[in-house]
Design a protein around this motif. Structure first.
Motif, short mmCIF file in Angstrom:
data_model
loop_
_atom_site.label_atom_id
_atom_site.label_comp_id
_atom_site.label_asym_id
_atom_site.label_seq_id
_atom_site.Cartn_x
_atom_site.Cartn_y
_atom_site.Cartn_z
N THR A 73 0.82 -1.21 0.00
CA THR A 73 0.00 0.00 0.00
C THR A 73 0.86 1.26 0.00
O THR A 73 0.53 2.24 -0.69
CB THR A 73 -0.94 0.01 1.21
OG1 THR A 73 -1.80 -1.12 1.13
CG2 THR A 73 -1.77 1.27 1.25
N ALA A 103 0.56 3.79 -2.92
CA ALA A 103 0.17 5.18 -2.71
C ALA A 103 1.12 6.13 -3.43
O ALA A 103 0.70 7.17 -3.98
CB ALA A 103 0.14 5.50 -1.21
N THR A 122 -4.20 -0.20 -4.71
CA THR A 122 -4.18 1.11 -4.05
C THR A 122 -4.48 2.26 -5.02
O THR A 122 -5.37 3.08 -4.75
CB THR A 122 -2.84 1.34 -3.34
OG1 THR A 122 -2.61 0.27 -2.41
CG2 THR A 122 -2.83 2.65 -2.59
N ALA A 137 -3.38 10.10 -0.77
CA ALA A 137 -2.41 9.01 -0.80
C ALA A 137 -1.82 8.77 0.59
O ALA A 137 -1.63 7.63 1.02
CB ALA A 137 -1.30 9.31 -1.80
N ARG A 164 -4.33 6.99 2.87
CA ARG A 164 -4.45 5.57 2.53
C ARG A 164 -3.28 4.78 3.11
O ARG A 164 -3.46 3.69 3.68
CB ARG A 164 -4.48 5.41 1.01
CG ARG A 164 -4.60 3.98 0.53
CD ARG A 164 -5.98 3.44 0.75
NE ARG A 164 -6.12 2.09 0.20
CZ ARG A 164 -7.27 1.49 -0.01
NH1 ARG A 164 -8.40 2.12 0.30
NH2 ARG A 164 -7.33 0.28 -0.51
#
Length: 470
Positions: free
Chosen positions: A367, A371, A414, A433, A436
């Motif tokens: 992730t 991102a 993602t 971003a 997340r």
């Protein structure tokens, strides 16, 4: 006295499982497992179905002049991720049920946002939803992605500042996406209704062939093997178990097909092929499991048959970790607390500490990297149709690689999720971003802690309870 003090005190029974789980979590072998690529088959057709469902779902609101509803329609279309290898009758019921669940989730959490529910209340609601969806997925045996997508739908419902007038369009968009996913995923029944059964039998043959090679290199279980010889190698327990599971799965699919007229004619030939596979496993010393022949059962009957199974612990872990992860994210001021709950839920989709740690490593690292890849995509002037095209491509690529390596799949999941979010609610690319990445890492850490700390309650036997001193 020094001798007595050198004797280590026994670990209290209540702490023994925590200590064992902690030792398992800290095993350095998990890092090697997180880097390993797994074999996967039959991924292309499922990926194309999901990509087509998402493409159609996004296109409809775009053509109707409501691009703000595209994210909710695409969420509904993600029901195509479920039951991808199920026989068509079961797939039809499962997709319809999940579609209703996704639509209801979008509507319920949009209503919470409209009512202005406090952050801690919505966080608790998301955690309860995650636990309930986990129980549903385990009882009905939906398979991947489990409750994760349902929690994603809850986060979408809470996003933005919706008015009451937005409730109906959002729910309708989600329902339309789910309906399109149902239609796309069921079209194969008209072309090749026996495809799921043939795939299940082929997988059973492949698993039996692996067992045969372990027992006697150069043999092929699908063609039959020599009688058991005690002097020859014995198949590994893991390989034998995998073969029995594959055979059992194939029997279930054939039982389902036998109850429907379209694939019924192919069932006898496939059953004979499966009988040969079982005889080949007998020949290499894999004992058959004593079980009644499977019969077709409805989703409700299947859930009832598993009520006494081990689903409560997983549900409790998901609920507790979701509440903690979402609560910490909310208190810390992160922008999307539901994503933290989604992160912990995704980590806890397995049954073992090893599986949770591996998924946490893969999801966290994937992730963060994803991102960084999403940032320039979010900042690029793609427009609605450009963003939609990228989302469809990323979704299709995701489904081809997620079964092979979850961490690599996060590189596409993602950006896809963030672009879907931006369709409904444009936001600062850097902030989106960062939220997340931080929410997901937080959820992954909390999920692993839940594996260490949440265990089934054990009752000590009377003989183990210390009596009065003598």
């Amino acid at each position: 006295m020094p001798l007595l003090s050198s004797i280590p005190s026994p670990t209290p029974p209540a702490l023994a499982p925590v200590r064992a789980a902690a030792q398992d979590v800290l095993d350095p072998a998990h890092l090697r497992d997180a880097l390993r690529v797994s074999p996967a088959d039959a991924t292309l057709a499922a990926a194309l179905r999901c990509g087509a469902a998402v493409a159609l779902a996004i296109a409809v609101p775009g053509l109707l002049g409501r691009p703000d509803l595209a994210a909710f329609a695409s969420l509904g279309a993600l029901t195509s991720l479920y039951g991808r290898y199920d026989p068509y009758r079961r797939r039809a019921a499962l997709l319809a049920t999940v579609g209703v669940l996704m639509t209801g989730t979008i509507a319920a959490f949009t209503l919470l946002a409209v009512a202005g529910a406090p952050t801690l209340a919505t966080t608790a609601a998301v955690a309860v939803l995650a636990a309930g969806a986990t129980a549903f997925c385990l009882l009905v045996r939906t398979g991947p992605p489990g409750a994760t997508i349902v929690v994603f739908a809850a986060g979408a419902g809470l996003a933005g500042s919706p008015a009451l007038a937005d409730l109906g369009p959002r729910a309708l968009a989600g329902a339309s996406g789910a309906l399109l996913a149902w239609l796309v995923c069921m079209t194969g029944a008209l072309v090749r209704p026996t495809a799921p059964a043939r795939l299940a039998v082929r997988r059973a043959a492949d698993a039996a062939a692996v067992v045969a090679r372990e027992a006697s290199p150069g043999t092929d279980a699908a063609r039959g093997v020599r009688p058991t010889d005690p002097a020859l190698p014995v198949p590994s327990p893991h390989g034998a178990h995998a073969a029995l599971v594959a055979v059992g799965r194939a029997r279930e699919v054939l039982a389902d097909d036998a109850s429907w007229r379209l694939p019924r004619a192919a069932v006898p030939a496939l059953s004979r092929e499966l009988d040969e596979i079982e005889r080949a496993l007998d020949a290499v010393g894999v004992p058959r499991e004593d079980a009644a022949a499977p019969v077709r059962a409805s989703l409700t009957a299947q859930a009832r048959s598993r009520v006494r199974g081990p689903w409560r612990l997983a549900t409790a872990r998901v609920g507790v970790s979701g509440l903690v992860a979402g609560g910490v994210a909310a208190v810390a001021g992160l922008g999307h607390a539901a994503w933290a709950t989604m992160g912990s839920t995704a980590v806890l989709q397995g049954e073992s500490a090893r599986h949770a740690v591996v998924r946490a490593l893969q999801r966290g690292a994937g992730t963060v990297a994803g991102a960084l890849l999403a940032w320039p995509l979010l900042a690029a002037p793609l427009g609605f149709w450009g963003t939609a095209a990228v989302v469809v491509v990323l979704q299709t690529v995701t489904e081809t690689i997620v079964g092979r390596h979850y961490g690599l799949a996060m590189l596409t999941i993602t950006p896809m999720a963030l672009l879907m979010t931006s369709l409904a609610h444009p936001a600062d690319p850097a902030a989106l971003a960062l939220d997340r990445a931080l929410d997901t890492v937080l959820g992954a850490v909390v999920g692993v802690l839940a594996v260490v700390l949440v265990h089934p309650r054990t009752h000590r036997r009377a003989s183990e309870i210390p009596g009065p001193p003598r």
